[in-house]
Structures are given as C-alpha cells and as structure tokens.
Design a protein around this motif. Structure first.
Motif, PDB file in Angstrom:
ATOM      1  N   GLY A  10       9.895  28.246  -5.743  1.00 31.98           N
ATOM      2  CA  GLY A  10       9.677  28.799  -4.418  1.00 31.98           C
ATOM      3  C   GLY A  10      10.424  28.015  -3.370  1.00 31.98           C
ATOM      4  O   GLY A  10      11.210  27.101  -3.681  1.00 31.98           O
TER       5      GLY A  10
ATOM      6  N   ASN B 283       3.380  33.052   0.758  1.00 25.27           N
ATOM      7  CA  ASN B 283       2.672  32.960  -0.512  1.00 25.27           C
ATOM      8  C   ASN B 283       1.319  32.268  -0.357  1.00 25.27           C
ATOM      9  O   ASN B 283       1.223  31.187   0.235  1.00 25.27           O
ATOM     10  CB  ASN B 283       3.547  32.201  -1.511  1.00 25.27           C
ATOM     11  CG  ASN B 283       2.904  32.075  -2.873  1.00 25.27           C
ATOM     12  OD1 ASN B 283       2.207  31.109  -3.146  1.00 25.27           O
ATOM     13  ND2 ASN B 283       3.139  33.063  -3.722  1.00 25.27           N
TER      14      ASN B 283
ATOM     15  N   ALA C  57      11.694  34.690   1.196  1.00 26.03           N
ATOM     16  CA  ALA C  57      10.492  35.338   0.655  1.00 26.03           C
ATOM     17  C   ALA C  57      10.809  36.645  -0.060  1.00 26.03           C
ATOM     18  O   ALA C  57       9.974  37.146  -0.819  1.00 26.03           O
ATOM     19  CB  ALA C  57       9.487  35.588   1.779  1.00 26.03           C
TER      20      ALA C  57
ATOM     21  N   PRO D 209       8.664  33.018  -4.030  1.00 25.61           N
ATOM     22  CA  PRO D 209       7.525  32.637  -3.187  1.00 25.61           C
ATOM     23  C   PRO D 209       7.997  31.713  -2.076  1.00 25.61           C
ATOM     24  O   PRO D 209       8.853  30.847  -2.299  1.00 25.61           O
ATOM     25  CB  PRO D 209       6.590  31.908  -4.158  1.00 25.61           C
ATOM     26  CG  PRO D 209       6.978  32.405  -5.512  1.00 25.61           C
ATOM     27  CD  PRO D 209       8.458  32.662  -5.456  1.00 25.61           C
TER      28      PRO D 209
ATOM     29  N   ALA E 231       6.841  29.658   1.899  1.00 21.80           N
ATOM     30  CA  ALA E 231       5.798  29.251   2.842  1.00 21.80           C
ATOM     31  C   ALA E 231       6.400  28.383   3.918  1.00 21.80           C
ATOM     32  O   ALA E 231       7.507  27.858   3.777  1.00 21.80           O
ATOM     33  CB  ALA E 231       4.671  28.508   2.120  1.00 21.80           C
TER      34      ALA E 231
END
Length: 410
Positions: free
Chosen positions: A183, A330, A364, A368, A370
């Motif tokens: 991610g 995520n 994204a 994933p 953030a």
C-alpha cells in the motif's frame, strides 16, 4: 519514544525539512514551481539521500523520484511531492517526503523488520502542468498525447520543453509493479484549522474529496461604453457577476455538509474600461466526497445557465473540464495510524476527511492508501506564511514511522 521507534531522529527530520526550505526560499516559505531550477535541485537533493536509507534512486521521465529497496519482504510505498505553489509554504509536500525518508532510514536498516519502506516524490501534484501528473503517470493514467498537449499554466512553456530543460527527455516513466507494494502512506499538513482549534495532534484521513472544475462562458455583445444605453446592453461581465451571486444564494440548499465551491478566475473580453464586455469567462470549482451531491449541483448549474440564456440578453455555456473521483482511505491503514497515535500522540487524533486533493487519492486507485495530517498554524496553506510547530512536526514523524512498522508487520 517507545522501543519500536528506536533509530528515529527528530533533529534529522527538522534538518532535512529546513534544507529543502533553503532551496528556492521566499520570505518564510518557498517559490518552487514544477521544473523550476529550485524544484530540480530539490529532486537531486532527495535522490542523493535515498541511498542512506538503503534505496536505489531513480528520477524518471516525468520527474518522479522513486527509491527502491532490495531488502526481502513486503514493501510499503510512502511519499508526497517537492514542488510548491507560487510563493507558497515550505511544508506542503516536503513534510510527507521527509517523513517517508525518515521511516525508510529507520526501518530498512533494522534486521528485526521484515520488509522495507520505499520512497516517492511525485511530480507536479500542485498542477502547474496538469493535475497529479507524477502519481497518475505511475498509475498508468498519463498518455504521451497528454504530455504533448500540456503546458505551464503561468508561462505556457510546453511540458516537453520543460522535461528537456530538466535533462529528463528520453527517460522512461516508472509505473507501479503489480503486487510489489502492500500500500501507500502519505503525511501532510492539514491545510485547515480543525486539529489546531481542537487541540489535536494527528488527523486520520478517512476520504479525499473529488474536485470538479468548470469553464463557464458568457456571450453577449461588445459595444461602446459611452453610447450604449443601459436598457439595451448585453453585458457579458454583468451576467457573470450576477451568476456568481446566484450560485452563492442557491447552492446552500442543495449542497452537502462539507461541500465547497470557488470561482478561481474571471476574465473579461476585451477587458478595456470603455468597452462593454462581449464575452466573459469564469473558472469554477466544486469539491465534495459524495458524487451524488456533485451531480445535483452540476445539474443545478446547467439549469441556471439555461435560464439566463432563455432571457436572451446573454448566452451561458457550462463546460466540465475536470472530473474528480473521491477516494476512500483503507480502513486497516486508518486503524494503524490511530494505534500509533494512541501511543505516540497521547491519543490526540481524529478521523476526518481531506478537503484538499492529494497524490494518495491517485495511488488509492491501484493499491490500499492512507494519509495522516499534522496541525497547520492558523489553518494557513498555499501562502508563504504556512507553518507547523516543530513539536507537532516531530510528533507526526514519530507516528508516521511507527505506522509504517505496524503496516509492514501486519
């Protein structure tokens, strides 16, 4: 500082941020437009330091800097951007890059950690040549034709020329390798006052708004400002002004709780004091994380345009020139940020949406992703007075490094 953050060096974080601040310094901020000389120096500065974190550095054919690790185990991608808005702040972008660099330095050399943090500085997040140019290129969403057509919004310098001037012409553009990364994590100043006004230290981003942009054109009749009676004028500039007021009067009944809208630029043609404008144009933007709200507002905007046109004084055309897709961050990554904040920020965190666009919303779409926020003093950004307290910078950096550990361990 808890044991899992052994090796974390707050002085190094601040020193690195201030080193980047000195490149292209402007008052207390920076002036570092995409592919300007200070921006190129910043890319080189980062590329020279990535080997210290066990990373092999590449500056690719769109101006992204990517550091890759040969260490075994899962890879977490982290970063932000290094260019700035014109005459703007020193933390918008570099904060996330330096947090990522610090995490890579701490984690990649730790034999107790399986896996590594890889670092990216995405080119032109600020949109001098286009929106999210570098991260979209990495995601495979930028064509050669788009590069051919792009030019600097301030100087009209073609992107191809800028790439040649920067010594990047002919270089390959890096693209994400399927399944290489677990991610993407990005840190940023909040660019608002929610954290500061609430006495909080960490924002756990839940979603990033989509941005929809429109070109609204008003066509009337150009005529002499002294001899044309007011009753018969077809003044495109006046129609535009009334339209702006009507938007502000009518949108509140239709918008969502976090919708914002902005008229960012107005031009009158011919723009002379003694000529009634025959044409006027406004660039208009709506931001929200709910596409249904945007659909409702856009339909209303078009109905407003049709109503003005039907009055036969001026015609109005609404052209959508950018479509934004909101991004949901995520959930497991959000939990990791919150858990790190509970230990290293005294639990002073809040889950919140981002009202600004960030590269994380592009990443994204392929992995994933953030984000975490740190406070902005006075909520100021996109201005040279932008700042964050050193203590808050260091708290955010510690939380970021610990979040990276948790994600790699997870």
């Amino acid at each position: 500082m808890r044991d899992s953050n052994r090796g974390f060096d707050g002085k190094r974080v601040l020193a690195n941020l201030n080193a980047l601040r000195a490149i292209g310094a402007y008052k207390t901020g920076v002036h570092k437009p995409t592919f300007s000389e200070p921006h190129i120096r910043s890319l080189d500065w980062l590329a020279r330091r990535l080997p210290d974190a066990g990373l092999t550095a590449t500056i690719d054919g769109i101006g992204n800097v990517v550091g890759k690790s040969a260490k075994a185990g899962p890879k977490l991608l982290a970063g932000s951007h290094l260019e700035s808005q014109n005459h703007a702040g020193w933390l918008d972008g570099p904060l996330g890059v330096i947090y990522a660099l610090e995490a890579a330095r701490v984690i990649n050399s730790d034999p107790d950690v399986t896996g590594a943090v890889e670092v990216a500085a995405w080119c032109d997040e600020e949109g001098h040549f286009g929106h999210f140019l570098g991260s979209r290129s990495f995601a495979g969403a930028v064509t050669e034709a788009e590069i051919d057509a792009a030019s600097d919004r301030s100087s009209d310098r073609p992107l191809r020329q800028a790439l040649r001037d920067a010594g990047l012409a002919g270089r390959a553009r890096l693209q994400a390798e399927p399944r290489r990364h677990i991610g993407y994590l990005e840190a940023h100043i909040e660019q608002g006052e929610t954290l500061e006004s609430s006495g909080l230290k960490i924002g756990v981003v839940t979603s990033i708004v989509g941005i929809w942009q429109y070109r609204i054109t008003f066509t009337g009749v150009q005529n002499h400002a002294g001899t044309t009676r007011m009753a018969v004028r077809r003044d495109a500039g006046l129609a535009l002004a009334r339209f702006c007021v009507a938007i502000d009067d009518s949108f509140p009944a239709l918008c969502g709780p976090r919708t914002v809208w902005t008229t960012g630029r107005i031009t009158l043609d011919p723009g002379a004091p003694s000529i009634i404008p025959g044409r006027a144009e406004m660039l208009f933007q709506i931001r929200d994380d709910d596409p249904d709200v945007i659909e409702r507002l856009e339909a209303h905007l078009r109905n407003m345009a049709a109503d003005v046109t039907a009055q036969a004084r001026c015609s109005v055309d609404v052209e959508r020139i950018r479509t934004g897709v909101p991004a949901i961050m995520n959930a497991a990554f959000q939990d990791a940020i919150e858990a790190a904040g509970a230990v290293l920020a005294g639990g002073k965190s809040i889950r919140m949406p981002s009202g600004a666009g960030h590269d994380a919303q592009v990443l994204a779409t392929i992995m994933p992703a953030a984000m975490l926020f740190v406070p902005s003093i006075g909520g100021i950004s996109h201005h040279w007075s932008e700042n964050t307290d050193d203590a808050d910078i260091l708290t955010g950096a510690a939380v970021f490094v610990d979040t990276c550990r948790r994600l790699l361990a997870g």
